[in-house]
Write a protein that holds these residues in place. Structure first.
Motif, PDB file in Angstrom:
ATOM      1  N   ARG A  23      -3.542 -13.732 -11.750  1.00  0.00           N
ATOM      2  CA  ARG A  23      -4.127 -12.889 -10.701  1.00  0.00           C
ATOM      3  C   ARG A  23      -5.193 -13.651  -9.912  1.00  0.00           C
ATOM      4  N   LEU A  24      -6.002 -14.418 -10.608  1.00  0.00           N
ATOM      5  CA  LEU A  24      -7.069 -15.161  -9.921  1.00  0.00           C
ATOM      6  C   LEU A  24      -6.488 -16.193  -8.961  1.00  0.00           C
ATOM      7  N   ARG A  25      -5.411 -16.854  -9.376  1.00  0.00           N
ATOM      8  CA  ARG A  25      -4.755 -17.828  -8.468  1.00  0.00           C
ATOM      9  C   ARG A  25      -4.172 -17.109  -7.262  1.00  0.00           C
ATOM     10  N   LYS A  26      -3.608 -15.921  -7.482  1.00  0.00           N
ATOM     11  CA  LYS A  26      -3.042 -15.133  -6.379  1.00  0.00           C
ATOM     12  C   LYS A  26      -4.159 -14.737  -5.394  1.00  0.00           C
ATOM     13  N   LEU A  85     -12.560 -19.730  -5.993  1.00  0.00           N
ATOM     14  CA  LEU A  85     -13.429 -19.002  -6.913  1.00  0.00           C
ATOM     15  C   LEU A  85     -14.394 -19.930  -7.640  1.00  0.00           C
ATOM     16  N   ASN A  86     -14.340 -21.220  -7.318  1.00  0.00           N
ATOM     17  CA  ASN A  86     -15.291 -22.181  -7.882  1.00  0.00           C
ATOM     18  C   ASN A  86     -16.386 -22.554  -6.880  1.00  0.00           C
ATOM     19  N   ASP A  87     -16.239 -22.080  -5.654  1.00  0.00           N
ATOM     20  CA  ASP A  87     -17.200 -22.392  -4.596  1.00  0.00           C
ATOM     21  C   ASP A  87     -18.222 -21.246  -4.500  1.00  0.00           C
ATOM     22  N   PRO A  88     -19.526 -21.507  -4.723  1.00  0.00           N
ATOM     23  CA  PRO A  88     -20.547 -20.453  -4.683  1.00  0.00           C
ATOM     24  C   PRO A  88     -20.584 -19.703  -3.349  1.00  0.00           C
ATOM     25  N   ASP A  89     -20.401 -20.453  -2.236  1.00  0.00           N
ATOM     26  CA  ASP A  89     -20.434 -19.783  -0.940  1.00  0.00           C
ATOM     27  C   ASP A  89     -19.261 -18.828  -0.784  1.00  0.00           C
ATOM     28  N   ASP A  90     -18.084 -19.258  -1.254  1.00  0.00           N
ATOM     29  CA  ASP A  90     -16.906 -18.378  -1.180  1.00  0.00           C
ATOM     30  C   ASP A  90     -17.092 -17.148  -2.081  1.00  0.00           C
ATOM     31  N   ILE A  91     -17.667 -17.363  -3.258  1.00  0.00           N
ATOM     32  CA  ILE A  91     -17.922 -16.242  -4.176  1.00  0.00           C
ATOM     33  C   ILE A  91     -18.869 -15.234  -3.525  1.00  0.00           C
ATOM     34  N   PHE A  92     -19.927 -15.753  -2.874  1.00  0.00           N
ATOM     35  CA  PHE A  92     -20.891 -14.866  -2.205  1.00  0.00           C
ATOM     36  C   PHE A  92     -20.202 -14.054  -1.111  1.00  0.00           C
ATOM     37  N   LEU A  93     -19.359 -14.729  -0.310  1.00  0.00           N
ATOM     38  CA  LEU A  93     -18.669 -14.043   0.779  1.00  0.00           C
ATOM     39  C   LEU A  93     -17.717 -12.978   0.237  1.00  0.00           C
TER      40      LEU A  93
END
Length: 541
Positions: free
Chosen positions: A499-502, A511-519
């Motif tokens: 699911r996470l890869r999807k 999901l390893n990038d802090p900026d992407d996680i924040f967004l």
């Protein structure tokens, strides 16, 4: 004051008579008339009538004897006196045991005592008692009228009656009787049409006298035998006199109470709106109504959950009865808590909401309001009231800023209940992120960013029956810990990784990038605010 069985047995002529049952009620069981009766009973016996009998025809038939006594008892007779030695030589044990079981006075008379002598003495006593009652009723009526015309409050009248009768006297409506710990067991026994006497095994008794229904109330006078060991019931003629005068008082008091409650409601409405003009005049008006508004308060607004279902479970079916019962119960709870905490509490009901202002120390406001709500929760746990969602305003409410506290508490309730669920407590400060998101959700650029970031996930969920939105939310909540997220979602680790890869593929985010996680987290919260199916409810403006 009234001729009773104890008075009967104290007559010298009856010194050899024996009381075989119900010794505990002889001081309270009145005798209003006397008759000589043999079988059959039929409908010839009056209520509270002493029945004299030789029990002729019953001597050799215990079963017939018992049936005869049962018929006399069921007719409402005050007592039964049986002459022994002529037609019957003894009273069967079955008859005595029955009279003991139903607390019915049974008297054994020697055959030698003439019924005519008994009748003469009792009728003389009854005539004397009736004349005394008439005189007493006349005197009492004049004294009560004087108190009424001098505008004495009804509480003073109750104290006057208590002293006059040497008994505890109370004025209660049927609803109060039903909800009283000491009286609720008799609520089904009382009549709304005529006076009644409730007797107890320890010899005590209480008299309940109905008053004509007023303004959807069923008021009663209740007289308790507690002070005087040999207190007697009050005659009906005197009670009728009291009722006629008290009806005037109750009408006046209830009219005054309705007017005062209306004034209180208007005052609290002004308090919530912040629409007063002269500060000192408003404070003084509040004091006259029992409100100390010049103190620091914190506002708490509550919404009862599933109110209708809760009270239907408790056999309250109409919506009017449901609302009335909840308000009455909740008001009693607040009054009790106010006394326990020794705090001023101002409360009202605004449509579906409960609005409370709790006096508090601003330094300890959070602690005090949570202690207050914990006390209310004990009544929820005891199933007295349904679960309630709460919104708590800012601590600065007070110094006539009640309207601001109310507005903030109502906002905290709305937002907290929508995003954290029913039955929760939410402060205005804790809803700051949601208030910010609601504001941002009206911006077209924010909406475009949200759709472009997680819109594809939502579409995929809809078409494939998965819940990637919830998966992403749980993963972020558990700070990227795969094991904890899998346990929380009850998923196999490999299923979660799939699911996470999807999610990464659909969002084009890592999901390893802090900026992407924040967004992603920001867009999820915005999504919940924008599209969550919030339950709505009416709020008084």
């Amino acid at each position: 004051m009234q001729f009773t069985i104890r008075d009967l047995l104290s007559i010298p002529l009856l010194s050899s008579a024996k009381l075989l049952s119900a010794n505990n009620i002889i001081s309270s069981q009145a005798i209003e008339s006397v008759t000589v009766m043999e079988i059959p009973v039929e409908d010839f016996i009056k209520r509270n009538e002493l029945v004299l009998t030789t029990a002729i025809g019953c001597g050799n038939n215990p079963e017939l004897f018992l049936t005869y006594v049962k018929d006399v008892h069921s007719s409402g007779a005050a007592a039964m006196a049986i002459a022994v030695g002529g037609h019957v030589h003894y009273i069967p044990d079955e008859v005595i045991n029955y009279c003991k079981s139903v607390n019915f006075p049974l008297i054994e008379l020697p055959w030698e005592i003439r019924f005519s002598d008994i009748l003469k003495i009792i009728l003389e006593q009854l005539n004397c008692w009736e004349q005394q009652s008439i005189n007493k009723a006349d005197t009492l009526q004049r004294e009560l009228l004087k108190l009424y015309l001098d505008n004495h409050p009804i509480d003073e009248v109750i104290k006057f009656l208590s002293k006059e009768f040497q008994m505890d006297v109370e004025l209660k409506c049927k609803e109060q009787i039903e909800n009283s710990n000491s009286l609720n067991e008799i609520s089904e026994l009382i009549s709304t049409d005529q006076p009644d006497i409730i007797r107890y095994d320890n010899g005590k008794f209480l008299q309940i006298v109905p008053i004509s229904p007023l303004l959807n109330q069923d008021p009663f006078i209740i007289l308790f035998k507690s002070r005087k060991l040999n207190a007697k019931p009050i005659p009906t003629s005197i009670l009728n006199c009291i009722v006629s005068i008290l009806t005037l008082w109750i009408q006046k008091e209830m009219t005054s109470m309705i007017s005062k409650n209306k004034e209180k409601n208007e005052y609290i409405k002004t308090l919530l709106n912040g629409s007063w003009t002269e500060k000192e005049a408003f404070i003084n008006q509040g004091k006259k109504l029992g409100f100390e508004v010049n103190l620091p308060y914190i506002c708490v607004v509550g919404f009862p959950e599933k109110l209708k279902e809760f009270y239907i479970l408790h056999k309250k079916e109409s919506i009017q009865e449901i609302e009335k019962d909840f308000k009455r119960t909740f008001a009693e709870i607040i009054e009790n808590i106010s006394k326990k905490l020794k705090k001023h509490i101002i409360y009202t009901f605004q449509r579906d909401l409960v609005v409370i202002f709790l006096e508090c120390d601003f330094q300890e406001a959070n602690h005090e309001v949570n202690c207050f709500l914990d006390l209310i929760d004990t009544f929820v746990e005891q199933n007295h009231i349904p679960s309630i969602s709460w919104g708590i305003g800012e601590n600065y409410t007070g110094n006539l800023t009640f309207h601001l506290g109310f507005k903030n508490a109502r906002t905290a309730l709305e937002i907290g209940r929508s995003h954290k669920g029913p039955g929760t407590r939410n402060t205005f400060a804790s809803t700051g992120i949601y208030r910010l998101l609601i504001s941002i959700s009206n911006n077209s650029m924010s909406m475009e960013l949200m759709h472009s970031t997680i819109g594809a996930i939502a579409t995929y969920d809809k078409n494939n029956g998965l819940d990637l939105i919830d998966t992403l939310s749980s993963y972020i909540y558990h700070q990227g810990n795969v094991s904890q997220t899998a346990r929380a979602l009850s998923l196999h680790r490999q299923s979660l990784l799939y699911r996470l890869r999807k999610i990464e593929a659909l969002t084009n985010r890592s999901l390893n990038d802090p900026d992407d996680i924040f967004l992603l987290q920001f867009c999820l919260k915005l999504w919940s605010v924008r599209f969550e199916n919030n339950e709505s409810y009416a709020i008084a403006e």
